[in-house]
Design a protein around this motif. Structure first.
Motif, PDB file in Angstrom:
ATOM      1  N   ALA A  95      44.320   5.466  -2.463  1.00 56.46           N
ATOM      2  CA  ALA A  95      44.371   6.470  -1.182  1.00 56.46           C
ATOM      3  C   ALA A  95      44.725   7.757  -1.583  1.00 56.46           C
ATOM      4  CB  ALA A  95      45.581   5.721   0.049  1.00 56.46           C
ATOM      5  N   CYS A  96      45.482   8.059  -2.692  1.00 59.42           N
ATOM      6  CA  CYS A  96      45.891   9.188  -2.896  1.00 59.42           C
ATOM      7  C   CYS A  96      45.158   9.809  -3.942  1.00 59.42           C
ATOM      8  CB  CYS A  96      47.263   9.426  -3.066  1.00 59.42           C
ATOM      9  SG  CYS A  96      48.447   9.365  -1.759  1.00 59.42           S
ATOM     10  N   HIS A  97      45.095   8.875  -5.158  1.00 59.17           N
ATOM     11  CA  HIS A  97      44.433   9.321  -6.387  1.00 59.17           C
ATOM     12  C   HIS A  97      42.788   8.776  -6.483  1.00 59.17           C
ATOM     13  CE1 HIS A  97      48.002  10.490  -8.564  1.00 59.17           C
ATOM     14  NE2 HIS A  97      48.712   9.578  -7.768  1.00 59.17           N
ATOM     15  N   GLY A  98      42.144   8.276  -5.499  1.00 59.29           N
ATOM     16  CA  GLY A  98      40.758   8.062  -5.405  1.00 59.29           C
ATOM     17  C   GLY A  98      40.782   6.450  -6.019  1.00 59.29           C
ATOM     18  N   GLN A  99      39.792   5.966  -5.428  1.00 61.07           N
ATOM     19  CA  GLN A  99      39.679   4.153  -5.712  1.00 61.07           C
ATOM     20  C   GLN A  99      39.409   4.123  -7.406  1.00 61.07           C
ATOM     21  OE1 GLN A  99      39.750   1.305  -3.343  1.00 61.07           O
ATOM     22  NE2 GLN A  99      41.271   2.992  -3.043  1.00 61.07           N
ATOM     23  N   THR A 100      38.876   5.015  -8.026  1.00 57.83           N
ATOM     24  CA  THR A 100      38.711   4.912  -9.568  1.00 57.83           C
ATOM     25  C   THR A 100      39.377   6.251 -10.249  1.00 57.83           C
ATOM     26  OG1 THR A 100      36.463   6.183  -9.563  1.00 57.83           O
ATOM     27  CG2 THR A 100      36.699   3.645  -9.345  1.00 57.83           C
ATOM     28  N   GLY A 101      40.577   6.697  -9.465  1.00 58.53           N
ATOM     29  CA  GLY A 101      41.525   7.620 -10.112  1.00 58.53           C
ATOM     30  C   GLY A 101      40.747   8.962 -10.362  1.00 58.53           C
ATOM     31  N   LYS A 102      39.900   9.276  -9.663  1.00 55.70           N
ATOM     32  CA  LYS A 102      39.264  10.768 -10.193  1.00 55.70           C
ATOM     33  C   LYS A 102      39.615  11.746  -9.071  1.00 55.70           C
ATOM     34  CE  LYS A 102      35.047   8.538 -10.305  1.00 55.70           C
ATOM     35  NZ  LYS A 102      33.636   8.704 -10.587  1.00 55.70           N
ATOM     36  N   ALA A 103      40.741  11.405  -8.003  1.00 54.91           N
ATOM     37  CA  ALA A 103      41.134  12.470  -7.271  1.00 54.91           C
ATOM     38  C   ALA A 103      40.102  12.753  -6.351  1.00 54.91           C
ATOM     39  CB  ALA A 103      41.820  13.537  -8.117  1.00 54.91           C
ATOM     40  N   ASP A 104      39.136  11.826  -5.911  1.00 58.11           N
ATOM     41  CA  ASP A 104      38.216  12.280  -4.959  1.00 58.11           C
ATOM     42  C   ASP A 104      38.448  11.432  -3.699  1.00 58.11           C
ATOM     43  OD1 ASP A 104      37.907   9.600  -5.877  1.00 58.11           O
ATOM     44  OD2 ASP A 104      35.685   9.989  -6.337  1.00 58.11           O
ATOM     45  N   SER A 105      39.857  10.922  -3.245  1.00 66.77           N
ATOM     46  CA  SER A 105      39.755  10.594  -2.127  1.00 66.77           C
ATOM     47  C   SER A 105      39.987  11.573  -0.974  1.00 66.77           C
ATOM     48  CB  SER A 105      40.981   9.525  -1.968  1.00 66.77           C
ATOM     49  OG  SER A 105      42.428  10.341  -1.471  1.00 66.77           O
ATOM     50  N   PRO A 106      39.882  11.316   0.521  1.00 69.27           N
ATOM     51  CA  PRO A 106      39.936  12.450   1.376  1.00 69.27           C
ATOM     52  C   PRO A 106      41.198  13.258   1.290  1.00 69.27           C
ATOM     53  CG  PRO A 106      39.184  10.291   2.280  1.00 69.27           C
ATOM     54  CD  PRO A 106      39.440  10.066   1.061  1.00 69.27           C
ATOM     55  N   VAL A 107      42.250  12.435   0.786  1.00 68.86           N
ATOM     56  CA  VAL A 107      43.488  13.366   0.853  1.00 68.86           C
ATOM     57  C   VAL A 107      44.033  13.924  -0.644  1.00 68.86           C
ATOM     58  CG1 VAL A 107      44.621  12.089   2.912  1.00 68.86           C
ATOM     59  CG2 VAL A 107      45.050  11.140   0.322  1.00 68.86           C
ATOM     60  N   SER A 108      43.221  13.597  -1.615  1.00 65.12           N
ATOM     61  CA  SER A 108      43.807  13.802  -2.957  1.00 65.12           C
ATOM     62  C   SER A 108      44.072  15.448  -3.009  1.00 65.12           C
ATOM     63  CB  SER A 108      42.686  13.454  -3.822  1.00 65.12           C
ATOM     64  OG  SER A 108      42.388  12.141  -3.884  1.00 65.12           O
ATOM     65  N   SER A 109      43.152  16.295  -2.536  1.00 62.56           N
ATOM     66  CA  SER A 109      43.170  17.666  -2.952  1.00 62.56           C
ATOM     67  C   SER A 109      44.458  18.210  -1.956  1.00 62.56           C
ATOM     68  CB  SER A 109      42.033  18.328  -2.692  1.00 62.56           C
ATOM     69  OG  SER A 109      41.499  18.255  -1.553  1.00 62.56           O
ATOM     70  N   LYS A 110      44.410  17.539  -0.843  1.00 61.94           N
ATOM     71  CA  LYS A 110      45.416  18.034   0.173  1.00 61.94           C
ATOM     72  C   LYS A 110      46.842  17.958  -0.160  1.00 61.94           C
ATOM     73  CE  LYS A 110      42.680  17.597   4.332  1.00 61.94           C
ATOM     74  NZ  LYS A 110      41.343  16.949   3.805  1.00 61.94           N
ATOM     75  N   ILE A 111      47.018  16.732  -0.869  1.00 65.50           N
ATOM     76  CA  ILE A 111      48.489  16.554  -1.338  1.00 65.50           C
ATOM     77  C   ILE A 111      48.624  16.907  -2.779  1.00 65.50           C
ATOM     78  CG2 ILE A 111      49.055  15.052   0.480  1.00 65.50           C
ATOM     79  CD1 ILE A 111      48.746  12.877  -1.841  1.00 65.50           C
ATOM     80  N   GLY A 112      47.805  17.031  -3.438  1.00 60.09           N
ATOM     81  CA  GLY A 112      47.851  17.641  -4.646  1.00 60.09           C
ATOM     82  C   GLY A 112      47.906  16.374  -5.801  1.00 60.09           C
ATOM     83  N   ALA A 113      47.347  15.291  -5.436  1.00 59.07           N
ATOM     84  CA  ALA A 113      47.360  14.095  -6.388  1.00 59.07           C
ATOM     85  C   ALA A 113      46.120  14.143  -7.382  1.00 59.07           C
ATOM     86  CB  ALA A 113      46.985  12.776  -5.377  1.00 59.07           C
ATOM     87  N   ILE A 114      46.922  14.173  -8.547  1.00 64.93           N
ATOM     88  CA  ILE A 114      46.075  14.636  -9.800  1.00 64.93           C
ATOM     89  C   ILE A 114      45.079  13.373 -10.045  1.00 64.93           C
ATOM     90  CG2 ILE A 114      48.080  16.095 -10.674  1.00 64.93           C
ATOM     91  CD1 ILE A 114      48.578  13.606 -12.702  1.00 64.93           C
ATOM     92  N   PRO A 115      44.104  13.656 -10.957  1.00 65.56           N
ATOM     93  CA  PRO A 115      43.193  12.701 -11.522  1.00 65.56           C
ATOM     94  C   PRO A 115      43.930  11.888 -12.480  1.00 65.56           C
ATOM     95  CG  PRO A 115      42.443  14.772 -12.227  1.00 65.56           C
ATOM     96  CD  PRO A 115      43.767  15.045 -11.236  1.00 65.56           C
ATOM     97  N   LEU A 116      43.668  10.596 -12.477  1.00 65.73           N
ATOM     98  CA  LEU A 116      44.551   9.697 -13.639  1.00 65.73           C
ATOM     99  C   LEU A 116      43.633   9.407 -14.810  1.00 65.73           C
ATOM    100  CD1 LEU A 116      46.222   7.474 -10.993  1.00 65.73           C
ATOM    101  CD2 LEU A 116      47.127   9.541 -12.025  1.00 65.73           C
ATOM    102  N   VAL A 117      42.200  10.073 -14.523  1.00 63.38           N
ATOM    103  CA  VAL A 117      41.374   9.561 -15.677  1.00 63.38           C
ATOM    104  C   VAL A 117      41.399  10.677 -16.678  1.00 63.38           C
ATOM    105  CG1 VAL A 117      39.687   8.003 -14.324  1.00 63.38           C
ATOM    106  CG2 VAL A 117      39.384  10.509 -14.211  1.00 63.38           C
TER     107      VAL A 117
END
Ligand code: HEC
Length: 190
Positions: A95-117
């Motif tokens: 939900a925060c980091h994107g389903q494959t960790g690319k920080a591309d979920s709708p909220v990633s950039s809003k809360i600053g969730a970093i890419p995990l890849v």
């Protein structure tokens, strides 16, 4: 005669065991809680709280992320472990980091969730630090293991020790491959 009838009527509740405080209504054919065999849970029901037992090997107690830093994953990198880690990742991290960790979920950039890849998580951080981050959360990120160890108490204790290591193994051994296989979501696609 009248007197006898009155006494008999007055004493009738004694015979019938029908005083207001009698509890004979309790004894009825309905099935009471904890009585008899438990019906199986409906398929796909989710436990809200389970008392999980982790094997001794996994019971390394750490008080915070710094203590977790030197740890390495105590569970093997098998297809089963990676599959479990992937399922948990998609439930708890996507939900925060994107389903494959690319920080591309709708909220990633809003809360600053970093890419995990990126190399930062894949190469710079230790396995133990990632485990510690899942356990205690980070600054904005809530805890998924020990929320009570945080000053603000944010998070839940949803993930057992073993499940947290399954997520770590997945993040370090399969996330990048899964990310490469899936197109990055654009704002328009969300
Ligand atoms: C509610 C949103 C949210 C969820 C859910 C979430 N994270 Fe995070 N995560 C963040 C944010 C925001 C940051 C960056 C800011 C910070 O450090 O708090 C972060 C940072 C991280 C970091 C980097 C820590 C560091 O020291 O730089 C890792 C690793 C991480 N998350 C892994 C995970 C994993 C694995 C899960 C799933 C168990 C997860 N996150 C779930 C929001 C989230």
């Amino acid at each position: 005669m009248k007197y006898r009838i009155a006494v008999a009527a007055a004493l009738f509740p004694v015979v019938a065991w029908a005083w207001p405080w009698s509890t004979d209504m309790m004894d009825q054919p309905s099935i009471k809680p904890q009585e008899g065999e438990m019906a199986p849970f409906p398929k796909r029901s989710i436990p809200l709280r389970t008392d999980r037992v982790d094997s001794d090997m996994l019971l390394t107690e750490v008080a915070n992320r710094d203590e977790a830093k030197p740890l390495t994953s105590p569970i093997p990198v098998t297809p089963e472990v990676l599959a479990k880690g992937k399922t948990l990742f998609r439930i708890y991290c996507g939900a925060c980091h994107g389903q494959t960790g690319k920080a591309d979920s709708p909220v990633s950039s809003k809360i600053g969730a970093i890419p995990l890849v990126d190399d930062y998580v894949q190469k710079t951080l230790t396995e133990g630090w990632i485990y510690g981050t899942i356990t205690f959360g980070s600054y904005i990120m809530p805890a998924y293991g020990k929320p009570t160890a945080r000053d603000d108490g944010r998070g839940s204790d949803d993930l057992s020790v073993e499940e947290r290591w399954q997520v770590v193994n997945y993040v370090r051994h399969q996330l990048v491959k899964d990310a490469a296989a899936e197109p990055t979501k654009t704002a328009a696609a969300q």
